[in-house]
Motif scaffolding. Structure first.
Motif, short mmCIF file in Angstrom:
data_model
loop_
_atom_site.label_atom_id
_atom_site.label_comp_id
_atom_site.label_asym_id
_atom_site.label_seq_id
_atom_site.Cartn_x
_atom_site.Cartn_y
_atom_site.Cartn_z
N ASP A 16 0.62 -1.13 -0.31
CA ASP A 16 0.70 0.01 -0.34
C ASP A 16 0.80 1.05 -0.03
O ASP A 16 0.11 2.40 -0.03
CB ASP A 16 -0.94 0.30 0.74
CG ASP A 16 -2.59 -0.71 0.61
OD1 ASP A 16 -2.64 -0.98 -0.40
OD2 ASP A 16 -2.83 -0.56 1.36
N GLY A 18 2.31 2.24 -1.92
CA GLY A 18 1.75 3.08 -4.10
C GLY A 18 3.86 2.46 -4.85
O GLY A 18 3.75 3.03 -5.85
N LYS A 19 3.99 1.24 -4.52
CA LYS A 19 4.42 0.71 -5.58
C LYS A 19 4.17 0.11 -7.24
O LYS A 19 4.31 0.34 -7.92
CB LYS A 19 5.05 -0.38 -5.19
CG LYS A 19 5.88 -1.72 -6.23
CD LYS A 19 6.50 -3.07 -4.92
CE LYS A 19 5.77 -4.00 -5.71
NZ LYS A 19 5.88 -5.10 -5.28
N SER A 20 2.64 -0.11 -6.56
CA SER A 20 2.57 -0.57 -8.05
C SER A 20 1.91 0.82 -8.92
O SER A 20 2.06 0.93 -10.13
CB SER A 20 0.81 -1.41 -8.28
OG SER A 20 0.98 -2.41 -8.06
N THR A 21 1.15 1.77 -8.39
CA THR A 21 0.91 2.95 -8.71
C THR A 21 2.02 3.60 -9.21
O THR A 21 2.45 3.91 -10.40
CB THR A 21 0.33 3.89 -7.41
OG1 THR A 21 -0.59 3.00 -7.23
CG2 THR A 21 -0.16 5.53 -8.12
N GLY A 53 -5.25 -6.72 -3.78
CA GLY A 53 -3.78 -5.07 -3.42
C GLY A 53 -3.04 -5.82 -3.07
O GLY A 53 -2.12 -5.46 -2.53
N THR A 55 0.35 -8.09 -5.02
CA THR A 55 1.18 -8.74 -6.02
C THR A 55 1.59 -10.20 -5.71
O THR A 55 2.90 -10.42 -5.19
CB THR A 55 2.26 -7.94 -6.42
OG1 THR A 55 1.82 -6.66 -6.32
CG2 THR A 55 3.07 -7.66 -7.81
N ASN A 133 7.03 9.22 -1.30
CA ASN A 133 5.49 8.68 -2.18
C ASN A 133 4.32 9.64 -1.67
O ASN A 133 4.71 9.53 0.20
CB ASN A 133 5.34 7.36 -2.08
CG ASN A 133 4.29 7.24 -3.81
OD1 ASN A 133 4.27 8.36 -4.53
ND2 ASN A 133 3.78 6.07 -3.82
N LYS A 134 3.41 10.10 -1.79
CA LYS A 134 2.59 10.59 -1.54
C LYS A 134 2.91 11.59 -0.96
O LYS A 134 1.99 12.18 0.02
CB LYS A 134 1.60 9.61 -0.77
CG LYS A 134 1.26 7.66 -1.08
CD LYS A 134 0.49 6.79 -0.15
CE LYS A 134 0.53 5.35 -0.56
NZ LYS A 134 -0.85 4.89 -0.08
N ASP A 136 1.64 13.76 -2.20
CA ASP A 136 0.66 15.09 -2.26
C ASP A 136 -0.83 15.14 -0.79
O ASP A 136 -1.08 16.11 -1.21
CB ASP A 136 -0.31 14.78 -4.01
CG ASP A 136 -0.42 12.99 -3.59
OD1 ASP A 136 -1.84 13.25 -3.35
OD2 ASP A 136 0.00 12.66 -3.42
N LEU A 137 -0.33 13.86 -0.52
CA LEU A 137 -1.53 14.19 0.85
C LEU A 137 -1.19 14.74 2.14
O LEU A 137 0.38 15.36 2.21
CB LEU A 137 -0.94 12.76 1.73
CG LEU A 137 -1.80 11.32 0.73
CD1 LEU A 137 -1.24 10.11 1.47
CD2 LEU A 137 -2.78 11.33 0.82
N SER A 164 4.06 11.99 -5.87
CA SER A 164 3.10 11.64 -5.90
C SER A 164 3.37 10.55 -6.70
O SER A 164 2.99 11.14 -7.95
CB SER A 164 2.89 12.71 -6.03
OG SER A 164 0.96 11.83 -6.10
N ALA A 165 3.49 9.59 -6.42
CA ALA A 165 3.16 8.43 -8.15
C ALA A 165 1.56 8.96 -8.70
O ALA A 165 0.92 8.20 -9.50
CB ALA A 165 2.72 6.79 -7.98
N LYS A 166 0.54 9.29 -8.15
CA LYS A 166 -0.21 9.91 -8.36
C LYS A 166 -0.55 10.99 -9.22
O LYS A 166 -1.44 10.94 -10.28
CB LYS A 166 -1.25 10.22 -6.79
CG LYS A 166 -3.05 9.62 -7.12
CD LYS A 166 -3.84 9.69 -6.24
CE LYS A 166 -5.38 9.99 -6.15
NZ LYS A 166 -5.49 10.04 -4.54
P1 GTP Z 1 0.84 -3.72 -2.93
O1 GTP Z 1 0.22 -4.33 -4.86
O2 GTP Z 1 -0.36 -4.48 -2.55
O3 GTP Z 1 2.38 -3.90 -2.61
O4 GTP Z 1 0.15 -1.97 -3.24
P2 GTP Z 1 1.58 -1.59 -3.97
O5 GTP Z 1 2.56 -0.51 -2.92
O6 GTP Z 1 1.98 -1.64 -5.24
O7 GTP Z 1 0.17 -0.07 -3.68
P3 GTP Z 1 -0.42 0.46 -4.69
O8 GTP Z 1 0.09 1.16 -5.92
O9 GTP Z 1 -1.47 -0.36 -4.82
O10 GTP Z 1 -0.67 1.80 -3.69
C1 GTP Z 1 -1.88 1.63 -2.92
C2 GTP Z 1 -2.84 3.04 -2.71
O11 GTP Z 1 -1.72 4.04 -2.18
C3 GTP Z 1 -3.71 2.98 -3.75
O12 GTP Z 1 -4.94 3.38 -3.16
C4 GTP Z 1 -2.94 4.28 -4.31
O13 GTP Z 1 -3.92 4.74 -5.43
C5 GTP Z 1 -2.43 5.05 -3.29
N1 GTP Z 1 -1.49 6.42 -4.20
C6 GTP Z 1 -0.27 5.43 -4.37
N2 GTP Z 1 0.26 6.64 -4.70
C7 GTP Z 1 0.28 7.59 -4.09
C8 GTP Z 1 0.20 9.01 -3.79
O14 GTP Z 1 1.05 9.61 -4.30
N3 GTP Z 1 -0.53 9.76 -3.73
C9 GTP Z 1 -1.26 9.02 -3.17
N4 GTP Z 1 -2.58 10.53 -2.60
N5 GTP Z 1 -2.21 7.79 -2.75
C10 GTP Z 1 -1.17 7.23 -4.24
#
Ligand code: GTP
Length: 597
Positions: A16, A18-21, A53, A55, A133-134, A136-137, A164-166
């Motif tokens: 969570d 934000g790796k995938s994002t 959620g 991988t 990451n994140k 923007d929060l 911010s990957a978002k």
């Molecule tokens: P796994 O695949 O479970 O390992 O998770 P992950 O690390 O790949 O996380 P993922 O990319 O699924 O992101 C988790 C949550 O964080 C999602 O709801 C994304 O939309 C959110 N998220 C990712 N990057 C950002 C960011 O830069 N800013 C914000 N606000 N949210 C983000």
């Protein structure tokens, strides 16, 4: 591709963070996919993965990036599985790269799982680029996250990248850092072929697809190759790369990552971490670090409806096509009928397989108590590896028993530390270490795996209100005072409920289980004893009282002798029923009883 212009990297992050994002954003900003194609998250493509959620399978993408220096670089992003059960797959993936991005959610900070993966990356001599990451929060505190990276991990975070990957903010800086801060791969193009098998999976059109990282030499179509650990030879049919779409190429050279197909029948014929070389001109040394995958958790899977047995068998065969790390063999249980004994890499792996059977194959299943592998040393000197308590040998022939242990790392906020320590102590844990990271404690415990396999994650989450993070590694076998506890319903042992427990916990467990079963098994016309026993000795007992049909209600008036006679008759009837009556334990009772342990 020119070796100096290749960068192989992976992304390390806690679930969570934000790796995938971030991966999707990197793919998008290098133009590897159109916006429409981006709509489907590319890296975790399995529906189940996305919903949970997490991988599951490692994947890779080749990106083409024009850097600020004007040159074009090839960036290979290796996506690692995100869960502790897949630690070995993660380690091979990291061994195939020269560097990694350490992604930390700036609003959450460093977590236990991040640590374990970072240490693996450091062991693999990775150059590590911290990425916050994140940002923007509103809750993001990049300065605090940086401090944690320095304090907890011991990495210099002064030039950590904020992004911010978002929203896409800072993504260019991430790409630039990959090019400027990570090293190019080494390797000799003229040496004999040496490539690592990073992953493999079954594709309906191509058959078994093998993901490889070439270390030395060239891997070409038509080449005759040999896999050293699997001791098999194959002729290479296809060589290609993922952009993320599969694209054929002529050859892969040192530092390159791509795939091959070679008429391999089953994923089970390939081993993650194996060395691939040329049959005619083999390399002299295998790559280091190969470990055969081994199941650590076992349980029985039975169809809730026995008519589904064939369907379950077919479903397991299909699942195994793509997941060679899980194994199964037929099993027969008196209580549950025909089913399969299955082995898994860990608890989450078990859950994933169970859920896929349920969802993709529409099978309702009963899962027996998960068990670990016990080493039973017999008095005659032989060794039995037991992974089904029902097969426990005769106690008098047993000299001693060893059980597997793990080393757990738990990161937990101060306020919940007490509850977490208590949980670990209750599970026979020994504290090894405790350090502080700001207001969070990092505790290390040695714990018996059998205390962790069932509901430890759930309990940990619940006692810490979801704030504790957990990671573990296997830590060898040790002698233990284990006993087999049987559960008897109406004096009949119920094999599906028997388990190995530590003697000190047998009574508590036995009592809890009997109490639970008492509520779960419906009353019958006769009394039913529910007992927990070790050998012939009953250690806990509950009685399900009989439904009482009051026959005397029919006798109006006060004829005492008649009343007595009737009661006499009723007793006899009961005795008969107890003798012939078979207690029917509803499936739901099994499931509920197995859930608690
Ligand atoms: P796994 O695949 O479970 O390992 O998770 P992950 O690390 O790949 O996380 P993922 O990319 O699924 O992101 C988790 C949550 O964080 C999602 O709801 C994304 O939309 C959110 N998220 C990712 N990057 C950002 C960011 O830069 N800013 C914000 N606000 N949210 C983000």
């Amino acid at each position: 591709a020119q070796q100096t212009h290749i960068r192989n990297f992976s992304i390390i992050a806690h679930i969570d963070h934000g790796k995938s994002t971030l991966a999707d954003r990197l793919i998008q900003s290098t133009g590897a996919l159109t916006d429409r194609e981006m709509k489907q998250q590319v890296l975790d493509s399995m529906e189940l993965e996305r919903e949970r959620g997490i991988t599951i399978k490692a994947q890779t993408v080749r990106l083409t990036y024009q850097a600020r220096d004007g040159d074009t670089y090839i960036l290979n992003l290796m996506d690692t599985p995100g869960h502790v059960d897949f630690a070995y797959e993660v380690s091979r993936c990291l061994a195939a790269c020269e560097g990694s991005l350490l992604v930390v959610d700036a609003s959450q900070g460093v977590e236990a799982q991040t640590l374990a993966n970072v240490y693996q990356a450091i062991e693999n001599d990775h150059e590590i680029v911290p990425v916050l990451n994140k940002i923007d929060l509103p809750a993001a505190e990049p300065a605090r996250a940086k401090q944690q990276i320095e304090d907890v991990i011991g990495l210099d975070a002064s030039d950590a990248i904020e992004c911010s990957a978002k929203t896409g903010l800072g993504i260019d800086d991430v790409l630039e850092a990959i090019v400027t801060r990570l090293p190019a791969p080494g390797g000799d193009p003229d040496a004999p072929l040496r490539a690592m098998l990073v992953d493999s999976w079954y594709d309906a059109y191509l058959g078994v697809v093998v993901l490889v990282r070439v270390i030395d030499g060239q891997l070409k179509k038509g080449q005759h190759v040999k896999m050293l650990a699997a001791r098999s030879e194959h002729s290479v049919d296809r060589v290609g790369i993922f952009t993320p779409k599969g694209v054929a190429v002529e050859a892969l050279g040192p530092g390159e990552v791509g795939f091959i197909t070679a008429s391999i029948k089953e994923v089970a014929d390939t081993r993650v971490g194996d060395t691939i070389t040329d049959v005619r001109r083999p390399c002299t040394e295998a790559l280091p670090g190969f470990k055969p995958s081994r199941s650590v958790v076992f349980c029985g899977l039975f169809p809730a409806d026995s008519a589904d047995y064939e369907r379950l068998r077919d479903a397991l065969a299909k699942l195994r096509l793509n997941d060679a790390s899980f194994e199964y063999e037929p099993e027969n249980s008196a209580a549950l009928g025909f089913g399969f004994r299955c082995g898994f890499l860990g608890m989450l792996h078990l859950e994933i397989v169970q859920e896929r059977l349920n969802r993709e194959f529409d099978l309702e299943l009963i899962t027996t108590s998960p068990s670990v592998i016990y080493k039973i040393h017999m008095t005659d000197g032989s060794l039995v590896e037991l992974h089904n308590p029902a097969d426990m040998p005769d106690v008098v022939k047993i000299d001693h028993i060893e059980e597997p242990w793990i080393l757990a790392s738990i990161l937990v906020p101060d306020d919940h530390l007490g509850a977490v320590l208590k949980l670990c102590e209750d599970r026979r844990g020994t504290q090894i270490d405790m350090t502080y990271v700001g207001t969070r404690a990092m505790v290390k415990y040695r714990l018996p795996l059998n205390e962790v396999v069932y509901d430890f994650y759930d309990r940990l989450k619940s006692v810490s209100r979801g704030y504790a993070s957990f990671d573990y590694e296997m830590a060898g076998y040790e002698d233990s005072d284990l006993v087999k506890m049987s559960i008897l319903v109406n004096a009949e042992p119920v094999d599906a409920l028997s388990m190995l427990v530590h003697r000190s916990q047998a009574e508590t467990r036995g009592r809890a289980l009997c109490e639970r079963l008492k509520d779960l098994i419906p009353r019958q016309l006769f009394k039913i004893p529910v007992q927990a026993a070790i050998g012939g000795k009953v250690i806990a007992r509950e009685t399900i009282s009989a439904m009482r049909k009051d026959v005397t209600a029919k006798c109006y008036g006060g004829d005492v002798t008649r009343k007595k006679k009737l009661l006499e008759k009723q007793k006899k009837g009961k005795a008969k029923m107890r003798m012939y009556g078979k207690v029917e334990i509803p499936h739901t009772a099994f499931i509920a009883a197995l859930k608690m342990r």
